[in-house]
Structures are given as C-alpha cells and as structure tokens.
Write an enzyme that holds these catalytic residues in place. Structure first.
Site, short mmCIF file in Angstrom:
data_model
loop_
_atom_site.label_atom_id
_atom_site.label_comp_id
_atom_site.label_asym_id
_atom_site.label_seq_id
_atom_site.Cartn_x
_atom_site.Cartn_y
_atom_site.Cartn_z
N GLU A 1 0.87 -1.17 0.00
CA GLU A 1 0.00 0.00 0.00
C GLU A 1 0.90 1.22 0.00
OE1 GLU A 1 -0.32 -2.22 2.71
OE2 GLU A 1 -1.95 -3.37 1.83
N TYR B 1 8.02 2.36 -7.03
CA TYR B 1 7.37 1.07 -7.23
C TYR B 1 7.08 0.80 -8.70
CZ TYR B 1 6.90 1.54 -2.18
OH TYR B 1 7.17 1.72 -0.86
#
Length: 148
Positions: free
Chosen positions: A100, A112
């Site tokens: 998350e 990411y």
C-alpha cells in the site's frame, strides 16, 4: 535490523510518518517473527538512514514499510532496500508482492512503478488522516514462468 536498531528506527519512523507511525512495540513484534518477516536497515557512515520490512505468508509477500531520511533521498537507498525485499520474496517462493502506498506520495509510487509494480486497487481513507492508499502488486517469475 536488530532489536538494538529499534529505538533509532522508531525515532525515524515518528519523524518520517508523524500521522501514521507504528508503535515501537510493533517493530519488536515484527522482529520476533523471522519465519514470516524480514526487516533491514540502510546505513551511511555508521548512521541508519533507511529501513524496510517484508512479510511473507505463502504465497504472497507484502512490503510492510520502507523509508529513507529526506536528506538521503535520490541516492538509490530506497531502491536498494526494495531490491533486498524483493530478493527475499523470491528466496521464500512468493508469487506476488503487494504493498500500500499513500495516494499523495508520488515519489514512492514512481519507485514502485520503476520496479514493475502495477496499481490494482484504491483503498479509500486507509490512513489515519483519511488519505487513500493505492494497492500495488508485482508478479514475480517463478521457476522461469510468470506467476498467475
């Protein structure tokens, strides 16, 4: 990360995540579960400048936390920490890595994305201050084949 690192890591946690910091005991609890957890620190000139943690419960790994002190951002420390977590996920046989990330943290999102994570969901009001979380996933290759 060792138990001796926890007070320093926790001080960084409180400074870096003033709204969402973990209680110090949570780090100690995480370290007490090496069969399903890995926590690492990054040091620069003998000083902890980053830390990260991974949980693995077959068949999925989850990035629990990753942080770098602001004065060291952009030096590849976050990438090195994430590489170590992903390597551990592969060693443990994970098919996917989940995480998350705050919707208002584009720097982390870009990290990411560079590693191949994709956004798969948005969780409204996930964080204590009401900010949404983006749920991201990276499918890992297993035995030369993409996991499904």
């Amino acid at each position: 990360m060792t138990v001796a690192d926890v007070p320093i890591v926790w001080a960084l946690e409180c400074a870096l995540f003033p709204v969402d910091y973990w209680p110090q005991q949570m780090f100690l609890d995480e370290l007490s579960q090496p069969q399903t957890r890995l926590y690492v620190v990054a040091e620069l000139e003998g000083r902890i400048v980053g830390y990260a943690g991974l949980m693995y419960i077959q068949p999925i790994a989850d990035v629990q936390t990753i942080a770098v002190v602001p004065e060291c951002e952009g030096q590849g420390i976050g990438s090195a920490l994430l590489r170590e977590l992903l390597a551990e996920a592969v060693r443990r046989g994970a098919g996917n890595v989940m995480l998350e990330v705050r919707v208002d943290n584009p720097r982390a999102q870009q990290l990411y994305l560079r590693f191949g994570f994709e956004q798969i969901h948005r969780r409204p009001r996930y964080y204590r201050d009401g900010a949404d979380a983006l749920i991201m996933r990276l499918e890992l290759a297993t035995n030369g084949q993409e996991s499904t």
